[in-house]
Motif scaffolding. Structure first.
Motif, PDB file in Angstrom:
ATOM      1  N   GLY A 184       0.839  -1.187   0.000  1.00  0.00           N
ATOM      2  CA  GLY A 184       0.000   0.000   0.000  1.00  0.00           C
ATOM      3  C   GLY A 184       0.875   1.239   0.000  1.00  0.00           C
ATOM      4  N   SER A 185       0.240   2.399   0.096  1.00  0.00           N
ATOM      5  CA  SER A 185       0.989   3.654   0.131  1.00  0.00           C
ATOM      6  C   SER A 185       1.528   3.899   1.535  1.00  0.00           C
ATOM      7  N   CYS A 186       2.844   4.034   1.642  1.00  0.00           N
ATOM      8  CA  CYS A 186       3.437   4.320   2.950  1.00  0.00           C
ATOM      9  C   CYS A 186       3.141   5.748   3.383  1.00  0.00           C
ATOM     10  N   TYR A 187       2.988   6.623   2.414  1.00  0.00           N
ATOM     11  CA  TYR A 187       2.645   8.017   2.699  1.00  0.00           C
ATOM     12  C   TYR A 187       1.376   8.376   1.931  1.00  0.00           C
ATOM     13  N   THR A 188       0.401   8.914   2.643  1.00  0.00           N
ATOM     14  CA  THR A 188      -0.874   9.297   2.032  1.00  0.00           C
ATOM     15  C   THR A 188      -1.268  10.674   2.556  1.00  0.00           C
ATOM     16  N   PHE A 189      -2.411  11.185   2.076  1.00  0.00           N
ATOM     17  CA  PHE A 189      -2.908  12.462   2.564  1.00  0.00           C
ATOM     18  C   PHE A 189      -3.297  12.344   4.032  1.00  0.00           C
ATOM     19  N   GLY A 190      -2.825  13.293   4.850  1.00  0.00           N
ATOM     20  CA  GLY A 190      -3.231  13.355   6.245  1.00  0.00           C
ATOM     21  C   GLY A 190      -4.548  14.091   6.398  1.00  0.00           C
ATOM     22  N   ASP A 221       5.639  -0.547  -1.513  1.00  0.00           N
ATOM     23  CA  ASP A 221       5.060   0.794  -1.536  1.00  0.00           C
ATOM     24  C   ASP A 221       4.405   1.035  -2.895  1.00  0.00           C
ATOM     25  N   CYS A 222       3.097   1.164  -2.913  1.00  0.00           N
ATOM     26  CA  CYS A 222       2.389   1.357  -4.175  1.00  0.00           C
ATOM     27  C   CYS A 222       1.229   2.319  -3.980  1.00  0.00           C
ATOM     28  N   GLU A 223       0.711   2.840  -5.078  1.00  0.00           N
ATOM     29  CA  GLU A 223      -0.479   3.682  -5.023  1.00  0.00           C
ATOM     30  C   GLU A 223      -1.689   2.813  -4.699  1.00  0.00           C
ATOM     31  N   MET A 224      -2.750   3.459  -4.222  1.00  0.00           N
ATOM     32  CA  MET A 224      -3.925   2.717  -3.790  1.00  0.00           C
ATOM     33  C   MET A 224      -4.864   2.440  -4.962  1.00  0.00           C
ATOM     34  N   ASN A 225      -4.340   1.765  -5.990  1.00  0.00           N
ATOM     35  CA  ASN A 225      -5.191   1.387  -7.125  1.00  0.00           C
ATOM     36  C   ASN A 225      -4.679   0.082  -7.726  1.00  0.00           C
ATOM     37  N   SER A 226      -5.494  -0.511  -8.561  1.00  0.00           N
ATOM     38  CA  SER A 226      -5.217  -1.838  -9.092  1.00  0.00           C
ATOM     39  C   SER A 226      -4.002  -1.871 -10.004  1.00  0.00           C
ATOM     40  N   PRO A 244       7.588 -13.311   1.135  1.00  0.00           N
ATOM     41  CA  PRO A 244       6.883 -13.448   2.408  1.00  0.00           C
ATOM     42  C   PRO A 244       5.843 -14.550   2.320  1.00  0.00           C
ATOM     43  N   SER A 245       5.378 -15.016   3.458  1.00  0.00           N
ATOM     44  CA  SER A 245       4.317 -16.033   3.443  1.00  0.00           C
ATOM     45  C   SER A 245       2.939 -15.381   3.497  1.00  0.00           C
ATOM     46  N   ALA A 246       2.911 -14.060   3.811  1.00  0.00           N
ATOM     47  CA  ALA A 246       1.629 -13.372   3.956  1.00  0.00           C
ATOM     48  C   ALA A 246       1.787 -11.897   3.592  1.00  0.00           C
ATOM     49  N   ILE A 247       0.680 -11.289   3.131  1.00  0.00           N
ATOM     50  CA  ILE A 247       0.682  -9.866   2.788  1.00  0.00           C
ATOM     51  C   ILE A 247      -0.566  -9.202   3.358  1.00  0.00           C
ATOM     52  N   PHE A 248      -0.366  -8.078   4.045  1.00  0.00           N
ATOM     53  CA  PHE A 248      -1.483  -7.213   4.430  1.00  0.00           C
ATOM     54  C   PHE A 248      -1.598  -6.135   3.371  1.00  0.00           C
ATOM     55  N   ILE A 249      -2.723  -6.126   2.640  1.00  0.00           N
ATOM     56  CA  ILE A 249      -2.953  -5.151   1.569  1.00  0.00           C
ATOM     57  C   ILE A 249      -3.828  -4.028   2.118  1.00  0.00           C
ATOM     58  N   ALA A 250      -3.319  -2.797   2.044  1.00  0.00           N
ATOM     59  CA  ALA A 250      -3.915  -1.667   2.761  1.00  0.00           C
ATOM     60  C   ALA A 250      -5.211  -1.144   2.162  1.00  0.00           C
ATOM     61  N   SER A 251      -5.604  -1.627   1.005  1.00  0.00           N
ATOM     62  CA  SER A 251      -6.876  -1.213   0.400  1.00  0.00           C
ATOM     63  C   SER A 251      -7.357  -2.279  -0.572  1.00  0.00           C
ATOM     64  N   ASP A 252      -8.652  -2.551  -0.548  1.00  0.00           N
ATOM     65  CA  ASP A 252      -9.238  -3.492  -1.509  1.00  0.00           C
ATOM     66  C   ASP A 252      -8.937  -3.102  -2.948  1.00  0.00           C
ATOM     67  N   SER A 253      -8.789  -1.794  -3.199  1.00  0.00           N
ATOM     68  CA  SER A 253      -8.593  -1.321  -4.572  1.00  0.00           C
ATOM     69  C   SER A 253      -7.298  -1.836  -5.181  1.00  0.00           C
ATOM     70  N   ILE A 254      -6.340  -2.191  -4.333  1.00  0.00           N
ATOM     71  CA  ILE A 254      -5.059  -2.720  -4.811  1.00  0.00           C
ATOM     72  C   ILE A 254      -5.179  -4.198  -5.189  1.00  0.00           C
TER      73      ILE A 254
END
Length: 337
Positions: A184-190, A221-226, A244-254
Motif C-alpha cells: 500500500g501507500s506508505c505516505y498518504t494524505f493526512g 510501496d504502491c499507489e492505492m489502485n489496481s 513473504p508467506s503473507a501480505i497485508f494489503i492496505a486497500s481493496d482497490s489494490i
C-alpha cells in the motif's frame, strides 16, 4: 406525488429493481452506479417510501451538501469513497434529508449548482485548510468522515486503524506466519491533505517491530489502485530473493492488480501466499479466491455522520471524534502453516 414508475422511467431500470433498492434489499445485486442513479432520481422527484411517509420526521426537509476528496477518475480507482457516498445518500434518503453534491470548479473551489441554503455539509476524505474554509461560505455545520482536521472545531468519524492492523497481524501470527509484508501507500494524505505517514503502514511497522518481525524488504510501496498493485507486485516478485508467506494489503482497490500479478507468476492464494485486505468491499468479497478482509462498517460511519449533524442542529456544540470499530471477515485466504 412521484411513483416507482416515474423513477424507473428516469433511470431506465425496472420498477422492481427501483423498489428493492429504495427499500434497501440486501439480497439484490446491483452496481453502485445504478444504485446511486436511483437514489438521486428519487430525491430529485421527491419520492417517499411508505416507511418515510409515516416515519420520524426529525430530519425531514433538511438539506446537506456532500463533498468528496477525490474527483470521478480517482473515485473509480478507489471505490471505497464512492461506496461511502452512495451509502450516505441512502441513509439521507431514508431520513428524508435532501442531498446536494459539492464539486470543484476550475479554481479547485467547492461549489454547488443552485443558490439554496445548506443545513450542513458532510465531507468524505481529507481536505486542505483552504477547502475547509470554503465550506464555511455555505454553513458552519460541517462533519468529516474518514478524517479529523481539527478536533476542537469539527465533529469527525474515523475508522479504528490501530485495531484493524492488529486484527490482521494477529490473524497471520496465529496461523503461524512471521514473514508478513505490507502492500500500500506508505505516505498518504493526512487530515489536512498534507502528505504524511499512512496510519495503516504506521501501525503495521510498529506492530511488526514490537514483535521483532519487521523487514523493510517486505514493504511494497504502491499507489492505492489496481494498476499500481499489479506493477509493484510484478516488480517485487522479480526482485525478491525470499517471498513473504503473507501480505497485508492496505486497500481493496489494490487487490485485483496484486492477484493478477500473483496468478501470472503461478503463485497461489492461500497455498503459496496468504492475504488480508482492508475495507471489505465487493473487490475482496468477489475476488478469485475471495479474500479475508477488515470490515470498516461504512454504513455505521454514515449513520454517525448524520447523528453528528443532528447534534449540531440541536445545539450540541462540544465537538466529538467518533472512532468506528472494525472486524475481520474470514474468507479463508490465510493458510495455517
Amino acid at each position: 406525488m412521484a411513483t416507482l414508475k416515474d423513477i424507473a422511467k428516469k433511470t431506465k431500470v425496472s420498477q422492481s429493481t427501483v423498489s428493492r433498492v429504495l427499500n434497501r434489499d440486501s439480497s439484490l445485486s446491483v452496481s453502485d452506479e445504478t444504485r446511486e442513479r436511483i437514489f438521486k432520481a428519487a430525491s430529485e422527484l421527491g419520492y417517499k417510501t411508505v416507511g418515510q411517509r409515516y416515519g420520524d420526521d426529525a430530519f425531514s426537509n433538511k438539506r446537506i451538501g456532500i463533498a468528496q476528496m477525490f474527483e470521478l477518475k480517482e473515485l473509480l480507482e478507489d471505490i471505497y469513497y464512492l461506496i461511502m457516498k452512495n451509502i450516505l445518500e441512502e441513509e439521507c434518503f431514508s431520513k428524508q434529508i435532501n442531498t446536494v453534491t459539492l464539486f470543484r470548479n476550475g479554481d479547485r473551489k467547492f461549489i454547488k449548482n443552485d443558490d439554496e441554503k445548506l443545513d450542513g455539509i458532510i465531507a468524505i476524505g481529507r481536505f486542505t485548510p483552504e477547502e475547509i474554509e470554503g465550506f464555511k461560505e455555505y454553513t458552519n455545520n460541517i462533519v468529516f468522515i474518514d478524517s479529523s482536521p481539527d478536533e476542537q472545531k469539527y465533529y469527525s468519524i474515523v475508522p479504528n486503524y490501530h485495531l484493524a492492523v492488529r486484527l490482521a497481524i494477529n490473524e497471520f501470527i496465529e496461523k503461524g506466519h512471521k514473514d508478513i509484508a505490507f502492500m500500500g501507500s506508505c505516505y498518504t494524505f493526512g487530515d489536512t491533505k498534507a502528505i504524511t505517514l499512512d496510519p495503516r503502514f504506521y501501525y503495521y511497522r510498529n506492530s511488526m517491530s514490537d514483535k521483532k518481525l519487521f523487514n523493510k524488504n517486505f514493504v511494497i510501496d504502491c499507489e492505492m489502485n489496481s494498476k499500481s498493485g499489479y506493477d509493484k507486485m510484478k516488480e517485487f516478485i522479480k526482485n525478491s530473493e525470499n517471498m513473504p508467506s503473507a501480505i497485508f494489503i492496505a486497500s481493496d482497490s489494490i487487490a485485483p492488480g496484486a492477484l493478477k500479478a500473483l496468478q501470472e507468476e503461478n503463485i497461489s492464494v492461500p497455498d503459496d501466499i496468504s492475504i488480508i485486505t482492508f475495507n471489505n468491499t465487493s473487490l475482496s468479497e468477489f475476488a478469485n479466491p475471495p479474500l479475508t478482509s477488515i470490515e470498516v462498517y461504512m454504513r455505521e460511519n454514515a449513520k454517525a455522520g448524520l447523528l453528528s449533524l443532528d447534534q449540531i442542529w440541536n445545539g450540541e456544540n462540544h465537538c466529538k471524534k467518533i472512532v468506528i470499530s472494525c472486524e475481520l471477515i474470514d474468507r479463508h485466504s490465510v493458510k495455517q502453516l
